[in-house]
Design an enzyme around this catalytic site. Sequence first.
Site, PDB file in Angstrom:
ATOM      1  N   ASP A   8       8.392  -8.756   5.961  1.00 38.18           N
ATOM      2  CA  ASP A   8       9.693  -9.298   5.562  1.00 38.18           C
ATOM      3  C   ASP A   8      10.669  -9.031   6.714  1.00 38.18           C
ATOM      4  O   ASP A   8      10.262  -8.610   7.807  1.00 38.18           O
ATOM      5  CB  ASP A   8      10.162  -8.729   4.206  1.00 38.18           C
ATOM      6  N   CYS A  65       7.030  -3.921   5.598  1.00 39.49           N
ATOM      7  CA  CYS A  65       8.395  -4.121   5.101  1.00 39.49           C
ATOM      8  C   CYS A  65       9.195  -2.877   5.502  1.00 39.49           C
ATOM      9  O   CYS A  65       8.779  -2.137   6.394  1.00 39.49           O
ATOM     10  CB  CYS A  65       8.432  -4.410   3.597  1.00 39.49           C
ATOM     11  N   THR A  67       9.889  -0.042   3.816  1.00 39.21           N
ATOM     12  CA  THR A  67       9.195   1.194   3.449  1.00 39.21           C
ATOM     13  C   THR A  67       7.685   1.033   3.340  1.00 39.21           C
ATOM     14  O   THR A  67       6.961   2.031   3.300  1.00 39.21           O
ATOM     15  CB  THR A  67       9.679   1.679   2.070  1.00 39.21           C
ATOM     16  N   GLY A  70       7.156  -1.910  -1.318  1.00 35.52           N
ATOM     17  CA  GLY A  70       7.164  -3.207  -2.003  1.00 35.52           C
ATOM     18  C   GLY A  70       5.953  -4.044  -1.644  1.00 35.52           C
ATOM     19  O   GLY A  70       5.327  -4.675  -2.520  1.00 35.52           O
ATOM     20  N   HIS A  98     -12.870   6.126   2.344  1.00 36.61           N
ATOM     21  CA  HIS A  98     -13.061   6.468   0.926  1.00 36.61           C
ATOM     22  C   HIS A  98     -12.647   5.352  -0.028  1.00 36.61           C
ATOM     23  O   HIS A  98     -13.189   5.261  -1.136  1.00 36.61           O
ATOM     24  CB  HIS A  98     -12.260   7.732   0.574  1.00 36.61           C
ATOM     25  N   ASN A  99     -11.664   4.564   0.350  1.00 34.46           N
ATOM     26  CA  ASN A  99     -11.109   3.572  -0.589  1.00 34.46           C
ATOM     27  C   ASN A  99     -11.465   2.134  -0.245  1.00 34.46           C
ATOM     28  O   ASN A  99     -11.078   1.214  -0.966  1.00 34.46           O
ATOM     29  CB  ASN A  99      -9.577   3.710  -0.665  1.00 34.46           C
ATOM     30  N   HIS A 133     -18.224   6.980  -3.129  1.00 39.31           N
ATOM     31  CA  HIS A 133     -16.947   6.264  -3.000  1.00 39.31           C
ATOM     32  C   HIS A 133     -17.090   4.815  -3.467  1.00 39.31           C
ATOM     33  O   HIS A 133     -16.148   4.225  -3.981  1.00 39.31           O
ATOM     34  CB  HIS A 133     -16.445   6.338  -1.556  1.00 39.31           C
TER      35      HIS A 133
HETATM   36  C1  RB5 Z   1      14.363  -4.891   2.089  1.00 37.22           C
HETATM   37  O1  RB5 Z   1      15.696  -4.480   2.206  1.00 37.22           O
HETATM   38  C2  RB5 Z   1      13.503  -3.746   1.591  1.00 37.22           C
HETATM   39  O2  RB5 Z   1      13.754  -3.516   0.255  1.00 37.22           O
HETATM   40  C3  RB5 Z   1      12.045  -4.058   1.839  1.00 37.22           C
HETATM   41  O3  RB5 Z   1      11.829  -4.247   3.203  1.00 37.22           O
HETATM   42  C4  RB5 Z   1      11.043  -3.008   1.418  1.00 37.22           C
HETATM   43  O4  RB5 Z   1      11.384  -1.749   1.901  1.00 37.22           O
HETATM   44  C5  RB5 Z   1      10.672  -2.990   0.002  1.00 37.22           C
HETATM   45  O5  RB5 Z   1       9.840  -2.212  -0.467  1.00 37.22           O
END
Ligand code: RB5
Length: 143
Positions: A8, A65, A67, A70, A98-99, A133
């Site tokens: 994203d 993204c 974090t 998402g 393992h996964n 596994h």
């Molecule tokens: C976008 O602002 C942010 O929410 C997205 O990049 C991500 O971190 C979502 O999990």
Amino acid sequence: MKIVVGADHGGFLAKQTLIEHLQKQGFDVEDFGTDSEESCDYPDIAHEVAKAVAKGEFDLGILICGTGIGMSMAANKVPGIRAALCTDTFSARMARSHNDSNVLCLGARVTGPGLMLDIVDTYLKGSFAGGRHGIRVGKIETI
Ligand code: RB5
């Protein structure tokens, strides 16, 4: 190895760095977007990448993204996808071993560029250990 990548707006710049890194190593890389830092919705990209991996069009997917959270939540909704959010190389190795993970998720606002590329290299070099596994991964698929 055929790899599909997606991000994203939060992961766009990291994705461009990643693509260059992978192409330098000779990987066959397909980019499913996004194509700028303009705000977009990560589930749309995660869904397209995850569907393509689940259909067998690519060996592995990489999603970025802000974090990685998402992207991993969305990708794991697609049957057959085992998306792993990794912030360290040990987890990246274990995710494959393992996964039997088939989608790596990364957080560009969490993990710096140097570590991110190390995580990617570790993940791509990994392989599934099978055995006990395999039984556990099989159980995931029945949920
Ligand atoms: C976008 O602002 C942010 O929410 C997205 O990049 C991500 O971190 C979502 O999990």
